[in-house]
Enzyme design. Sequence first.
Site, short mmCIF file in Angstrom:
data_model
loop_
_atom_site.label_atom_id
_atom_site.label_comp_id
_atom_site.label_asym_id
_atom_site.label_seq_id
_atom_site.Cartn_x
_atom_site.Cartn_y
_atom_site.Cartn_z
N GLU A 151 38.37 34.29 39.21
CA GLU A 151 39.38 34.12 40.26
C GLU A 151 39.06 35.01 41.46
OE1 GLU A 151 43.26 36.18 41.45
OE2 GLU A 151 43.44 35.53 39.36
N HIS A 152 38.73 36.27 41.19
CA HIS A 152 38.32 37.17 42.27
C HIS A 152 37.06 36.65 42.98
CE1 HIS A 152 40.47 41.22 41.87
NE2 HIS A 152 41.09 40.42 41.02
N HIS A 168 40.02 35.81 34.94
CA HIS A 168 40.54 36.57 36.07
C HIS A 168 39.42 37.04 37.00
CE1 HIS A 168 41.85 40.64 37.68
NE2 HIS A 168 42.61 39.79 38.33
N GLU A 198 41.22 47.88 38.90
CA GLU A 198 42.54 47.23 38.83
C GLU A 198 43.16 47.43 37.45
OE1 GLU A 198 44.47 42.73 39.14
OE2 GLU A 198 42.44 43.10 39.85
#
Length: 471
Positions: free
Chosen positions: A84-85, A81, A161
């Site tokens: 991905e950022h 993840h 997040e």
Amino acid sequence: MKFSSQRVLHRVPVVLPVLMLVLLMFAPFAQAGVFNPKTTTLSNGMQVVLVENHRAPVVTHMVWYKAGAADEIPGTSGIAHFLEHLMFKGTKTIAPGEFSKIVARNGGQDNAFTTWDYTAYFQNIARDRLGMVMEMEADRMQNLQLSDKVVLPERDVIIEERRMRTDNNPSALLGEQMRNALFMQHPYGRPIIGWLHEMQQLTTQDAMDWYKKWYTPNNAILVVAGDITMDELKPMAEKYYGSIPAHDVPKRVRVKEPTQHAPRKVTLTDARVGQPSMSRYYLAPSYNTENADQAPPLEVFSEILGSGTTSRLYKSLVVDQKLATTAGSFYDPVAMDLSTFGFYAVPRDGVQMADLEAALDDEIAKTLKDGITQKELDEARQRLLDSAVFARDSLSGAARTLGEALAVGLTVDQVESWPDRINAVTLDQVNAAARAVLDDKRSVTGWLLRPKGAKGPGMPTAPVTGEMETH
């Protein structure tokens, strides 16, 4: 075949619903296929899939990488993840943060999401801008530039997040604990966003290692849906993606889940809970597991038992007994390995959670003992298949359904033949699959409670249904 997926989206701008693959049962449509995709493979091994839709001069462009949270090395949870950022942090030709701004200036929308089994990036844009987004996506497939200057601040972003979406959300916390209890050995028990203490240690080198390991055209799938033909698309794909060198990728490892001997119970009591709820997960087969033949019957069974206000659970717990405000079931058979079959219910004010759970148990036991009826089977099958009319109308839906299936190792033929499998489901198969899967020894039950005497309304909460909230 319900192609719902658990995902973490990259940023806030686009909220996309979880998509179901729902198709037609009528013979003419079955013969014609579902999406009727065209496929080809580039010389470097990149698979290309096209779904033509000429209703408007727009396209959905998606690149799927066959790597997700379940592929992470222990101790680096969240790196899939995180990368991905970081894919939005620039190349030699595109400055950090400019990718999405360019797409927006050209009238498009873009985003990305990560699951346990794959990571995907997409743009919805006008047909005449397709070459532009293909060029930019191909650029970051091979030319990502990372340094501590951009990586470390973004690490703070994903940590925040997690705090906002998991640590400060009792429902998400309970779901995380339940999955970790359900999968005792399997990496599906690891949170996609990562464990906080491991996220805090992720480095620029970790990100580059992940990028170099998995981000290669022979480990990617290009899916385009919209106003273009394969004669037009293939030369563009060759131009932008075909020149990228391929490299070997490691075999994806999914360890075998050990035999489970006892049901587990997870109770989370938190003053932030606005509405108590209960959920239950069972280990279940997917389309990739040893008992894949149980998947279509389980899809039908979930439709009967817990889909909508006409389902058995809703009528029993909500309408007849008035113990719950809502109740239902969920099942997603699209995964590289094991899946989950589950239930959820929210008690009415004044109803004890133990009484609600007992009523749920009674309804499950009754269904397993007596089985479903032929009438229920026929109606559920019809509902699933009739919904397919709308699947054809969704530009992004076709791309997401096919991309998700291919990313976990299924084939185009398996997607296209789904109506035949549903039509072939028998009463005995549904009852047998339900009895095989709903085994308490392979289950986790979760209670989300508000402490007695807690003041204030609490934050909005929802039952844990196995679907990770998108943002």
